[in-house]
Design an enzyme around this catalytic site. Structure first.
Site, PDB file in Angstrom:
ATOM      1  N   ASP A 662       0.742  -1.135  -0.081  1.00  0.00           N
ATOM      2  CA  ASP A 662      -0.108  -0.014  -0.108  1.00  0.00           C
ATOM      3  C   ASP A 662       0.745   1.062   0.210  1.00  0.00           C
ATOM      4  O   ASP A 662       2.075   1.313   0.619  1.00  0.00           O
ATOM      5  CB  ASP A 662      -0.892   0.129   1.104  1.00  0.00           C
ATOM      6  CG  ASP A 662      -1.885   1.079   1.409  1.00  0.00           C
ATOM      7  OD1 ASP A 662      -2.808   1.134   0.201  1.00  0.00           O
ATOM      8  OD2 ASP A 662      -1.632   2.143   2.339  1.00  0.00           O
ATOM      9  N   GLU A 715       0.933  -0.799  -5.115  1.00  0.00           N
ATOM     10  CA  GLU A 715      -0.166   0.209  -5.240  1.00  0.00           C
ATOM     11  C   GLU A 715       0.809   1.820  -5.546  1.00  0.00           C
ATOM     12  O   GLU A 715       0.909   2.331  -4.505  1.00  0.00           O
ATOM     13  CB  GLU A 715      -1.120   0.511  -4.342  1.00  0.00           C
ATOM     14  CG  GLU A 715      -2.227   1.324  -4.488  1.00  0.00           C
ATOM     15  CD  GLU A 715      -2.634   2.267  -3.420  1.00  0.00           C
ATOM     16  OE1 GLU A 715      -3.624   2.902  -3.454  1.00  0.00           O
ATOM     17  OE2 GLU A 715      -1.987   2.168  -2.332  1.00  0.00           O
TER      18      GLU A 715
END
Length: 993
Positions: A662, A715
């Site tokens: 993330d 990401e």
């Protein structure tokens, strides 16, 4: 466990210095007479032992009392008569001697009157007189009886040839012996230095057949108090020959008793400095003070047991009650040659516990572990730090270890000590910053935290950063755990490495476990989730962060327990069961992983040991501007190791098949969400976070090396070069690749959703938003994500983004999904979107499953979309052209990409053998009859493999039921062409008939 009494004061008990009866051996029973200590007041001196056959009268010889020596079983041992003083209750008969008295000085530090006694003289040594305050002596006691004590103030006498006297305070307990003066026997004209001696009460277990009192061991008891200066060094008295016919002392159980020749004077009590540090929780080496340690004269035993009434050492047949030194400290000196294996019997108010001494064990971490931790290269860090039930040196318990280099001291606190860690002080292992302690008899299920003394002296209780299990939030304690799970997914693990992820079918169902089916545990989810996902045809599930997090509304993206699956849904083994169940159903498991930042909770990682530790020391670098969290200090070896090992941990311990990392963009740029003046350039003057780059490269390289078949996914929302390039291949920017396997294509997601949100009549002006992705489609290995981020916080659900009425919205979703599954790249779809949920996702109630209830009127509309998703996955997995060359330009060819006025896109997907699939999307709400498209001339006929407008999906059922044959008319630069009927707001897949 350590029960806490109402009062921590000591009670009158047998104390160090009382008689030490011994179990006689056969040799001892035949030996000559044994010595008995005679306590003296003033200048205490040891009387020469007289032989039973011929006692010589000495000028200084004084008979104080008598002790009757019992005969042994053989009745052959000669009895020795020894003058023994038996004190009467509350009285003391002082007998003055003719010997010279040692001078006693008053303590300048304390300025208080103390009870003093001069030390005994021995032969052949001259030394300075050492002052001892209130030296206690217990003599003449029977094996079971205790005599009351009386205090006697020693008189002062000038010391002869005394050196600089060192001061040492002593504590008098409620059971003090009567000090008496005695005249010593003359030695060889040399005087010994005064020495302190403390001897623990020793009671030897007697034989069941016959009990024999071996005699009384000699000892001058000295009870230590806080030292006004430093402790006087103990020196050995010269050895004297045993009287003729006296045998050496026998063994007491497994412990070897020091022979009477070895007379020494050393206090076993904890000195004032160590005592204060232990009480304050700032001692870095408690094992060097507590436990059993060889000292001149025997073995010193020291225990720190707050609230205990008494502590007794047990070793074989030896039982010795330690002296209560106050404030939870107990000590005693046993005349043993070596440290025995022993246990402690600890008496509390209302209970007695027998346990191992935590401070008798060697460290549970070796030099290699500490070296690797310091280097930041311990790839199995979770096996070294944290709490681990184990068997250490043959004893079961739990070993604790925590990295806190700035701490002045660390203690373990938990349910096993009633959250009072005073008596469980950890030791510092050198310069590693690691603190360690093995606690016997502490096992699984116990709650614990670390009590850390910060550099400023304040204290904080912290959850274990390496905890592998936690309490259910909002509770914050760590839980001792170990895994007994037996995996059943060996076949899956062997197969998953057969092909890399970017060359295999990869269709992902993203799920938030706590809200997918609210209220279900891991094991209950294991009964439903695998079957549901398998039925829909997805190859993988991606779990939103599973690691423990205090605030459910963060969806798991503000992690406090990086090594613990959230306890909201069950135990770590329960989570293993869920992963195992998915694997046995043929479904891979990806997990969101959050190494970018962590929350500021004062019980977690923030300023863990009182100073910035896991976060960067520069406040501008530490504070994350968007989320109010703290960023990790990726440049610190131990922090980088903590995160790299964590990535390996989830893959190895829980068989996770991939990590979706993330917020990578926030890690890569020093100026991420920061204004000018709020960030500092790197050493080259750039904005790249070089530490984060090095960390990501190391993490990826380590995971791929250690765990074959896994995939890491970034990401990353910027155009950073080389996110999925190998770490050793440098790009134009001069950096090696970050080493990820896949990257979320955030640009495609944003552009395509923006296009679909426009009214069809306006879409021709935004046609490039659907085609631009192919400009950079092969710059990285991409995943096309329709994730949770796109269906929350006012962004609306996927179907609600579509313009038009309900039919057009559903048709728009179907056409968009058909386009997405055909586009180069892997697919990801968030839960609820597979059946066109109209509402935004909420972690409080999850997907609207009621939309699929047969009793609901619009149920066929939602079920139709879900049926389409199932068929998309089914055809996709069976068609290598749609996934085999996802990252190779040879796998894609445009047919028409510029038909903006028609809102039509058409392209070919090819497998390595050149077998094509034709994908055509019509994003206009009108049917286009006989729409001509150029095609290769080597395909004799095409037939529909999938049509999103089919009636079973809820469409208008405009289809091409028969095979379509090419015509020799060139079109779109192709030698042949076909004419198709394009359904409204639909995508059609055709493949060779």
């Amino acid at each position: 466990m350590t029960p806490r009494p109402e009062s921590s004061g000591s009670r009158p008990k047998g104390t160090a210095g009382e008689k030490i009866p011994e179990q006689p051996t056969a040799a001892q029973q035949k030996s000559a007479t044994k010595k008995t200590a005679v306590p003296k007041q003033g200048a205490a001196k040891k009387a020469a032992p007289a032989k039973a056959t011929a006692k010589k009268a000495a000028a200084a010889k004084t008979t104080v009392g008598k002790t009757v020596a019992k005969k042994a079983a053989t009745k052959k041992a000669a009895a020795e008569k020894t003058a023994v003083e038996q004190p009467a209750a509350g009285t003391a008969t002082a007998k003055k001697t003719a010997a010279k008295k040692a001078a006693v000085k008053k303590s300048a530090a304390k300025k208080a009157t103390t009870v003093k006694a001069t030390a005994a003289r021995t032969t052949a040594v001259k030394a300075a007189a050492s002052k001892s305050t209130a030296a206690e002596t217990v003599a003449g006691k029977a094996a079971a009886a205790k005599s009351p004590a009386a205090k006697t103030t020693a008189k002062k006498a000038p010391a002869k040839k005394a050196g600089t006297a060192e001061r040492a305070a002593a504590t008098t307990t409620g059971a003090e012996a009567v000090a008496k003066k005695a005249t010593p026997a003359k030695a060889t004209a040399k005087k010994a230095a005064a020495k302190k001696t403390a001897t623990a009460t020793s009671t030897v277990a007697e034989s069941p057949a016959k009990k024999t009192t071996a005699g009384k061991a000699s000892a001058d008891e000295a009870v230590a108090k806080k030292s006004a200066a430093k402790k006087a060094p103990a020196r050995k008295a010269p050895a004297r020959k045993a009287p003729a016919g006296q045998a050496p002392a026998g063994d007491a159980g497994s412990a070897q008793v020091v022979p009477p020749e070895m007379e020494v004077a050393v206090s076993p009590a904890v000195d004032a400095v160590d005592r204060e540090r232990l009480l304050a929780g700032t001692h870095h080496a408690p094992h060097s003070v507590l436990g059993a340690h060889p000292v001149p004269g025997g073995i010193a035993f020291r225990a720190f047991r707050p609230y205990a009434l008494s502590v007794t050492v047990v070793s074989g047949e030896l039982r010795a009650e330690l002296h209560n030194d106050g404030e939870g400290f107990f000590s005693g000196l046993l005349p043993l040659r070596e440290v025995p294996a022993y246990r402690l019997i600890v008496e509390y108010e209302g209970t007695v516990l027998e346990t191992e001494d935590a401070y008798r064990f060697l460290p549970t971490l070796g030099d290699l572990d500490l070296h690797l931790i310091g280097e930041g290269r311990h790839e199995e860090l979770w096996t070294a730090l944290g709490a681990h039930p184990t068997t250490h040196e043959g004893v079961t318990g739990t070993r604790f270890a925590v990295w806190a280099p700035n701490a002045r001291g660390v203690r373990v606190t938990g349910t096993f000590n009633f959250w009072d860690g005073t008596g469980h002080v950890m030791r510092s292992l050198g310069s590693s910053g690691v603190w360690e302690l093995f606690l016997p008899d502490v096992g699984e299920g116990e709650l614990y935290k670390f009590e850390i003394t910060r550099p400023d002296g304040s204290k904080t209780q912290r959850a274990d950063p390496m905890a592998r299990r936690t309490e259910v939030p909002p509770a914050t304690s760590s839980v001792i755990t170990s895994s007994e799970y037996e995996w059943g997914d060996a076949e899956w693990l062997a197969r998953r490495a057969e092909a890399p992820a970017h060359e295999a079918p990869f269709s992902v169902y993203e799920i938030h476990l706590p809200s997918w089916r609210p209220g279900l545990t891991y094991r209950q989810l294991a009964e439903q989730l695998p079957g549901y996902v398998k039925n829909l045809g997805f190859t993988h599930v991606e779990l939103m962060p599973v690691a423990e997090h205090p605030f459910g509304g963060s969806w798991g993206y503000q992690v406090t327990g990086f090594y613990a699956p959230t306890a909201r849904l069950g135990t770590p083994d329960d989570f293993r069961y869920l992963v195992d169940s998915l694997h046995r159903a043929g479904i891979g498991v990806l997990m969101d992983w959050v190494p970018a930042h962590f929350p500021r909770d004062d019980w977690a990682l923030a300023e863990f040991d009182g100073r910035p530790l896991y976060e960067h020391e520069d406040p501008l670098r530490a504070a994350h501007p968007d989320w109010g969290t703290l960023e990790f200090d990726f440049g610190r070896n131990e922090v980088r190791n903590f995160l790299v090992a964590n990535a390996v941990y989830w893959c190895e311990e829980f068989h996770i098949d991939g990590l979706r990392v993330d917020a990578v963009a926030s890690m890569l740029y020093l100026d991420y969400s920061r204004e000018p003046g709020q960030w500092t350039p790197n050493e080259h003057g750039g904005r790249e976070n070089l530490d984060a780059v090095a960390f990501l490269q190391e993490m990826n390289a380590t995971v791929y090396r250690r765990v074959p078949g896994v995939v890491t996914i970034a990401e990353e929302s910027t155009a950073w070069d080389g996110v999925t390039r190998a770490t050793h291949h440098k790009g134009p920017s001069g950096f090696g690749g970050l080493g990820f396997g896949l990257k979320w294509n955030m640009g495609w997601m944003h552009d395509s959703l923006q296009y679909m949100s426009h009214e069809p009549v306006h879409r021709k002006y935004h046609h490039g938003e659907m085609t631009f992705s192919m400009v950079y489609a092969y710059s990285e290995n991409y995943v096309l994500p329709i994730s949770h981020d796109e269906v929350v916080h006012g962004k609306r659900s996927l179907v609600s983004k579509m313009p038009g009425d309900w039919w057009q919205q559903r048709a728009g979703v179907r056409s968009y999904l058909g386009f997405m599954w055909a586009h180069p790249g892997k697919q990801l779809l968030f839960m609820g979107q597979e059946f066109a949920q109209g509402a935004e996702w909420s972690e409080a109630h999850g997907p609207d499953w009621w939309l699929l209830d047969p009793g609901y009127g619009a149920e066929p509309d939602h079920r139709g979309v879900r049926d389409l998703v199932r068929d998309l996955n089914t055809v996709y997995r069976a068609t290598p052209a749609l996934w085999r060359l996802d990252t190779d330009p040879a796998g894609f060819e445009w047919i028409v990409g510029d038909a903006a006025d028609d809102n039509v896109l058409a392209f070919l997907r090819l497998d390595p053998e050149g077998v094509p699939v034709l994908a055509v999307s019509n994003f206009a709400p009108v049917t286009r009859q006989d729409y001509r498209l150029g095609v290769p001339d080597d395909v004799p006929a095409w037939h529909e493999a999938l049509n999103t407008d089919a009636a079973r999906y809820g469409g208008s059922d405009v289809i091409n039921p028969d095979p379509v044959k090419p015509e020799p008319q060139p079109w779109h630069g192709r030698p042949a062409s076909i004419r198709l009927t394009l359904p409204p707001l639909a995508t059609v897949w055709l493949r060779p008939a």
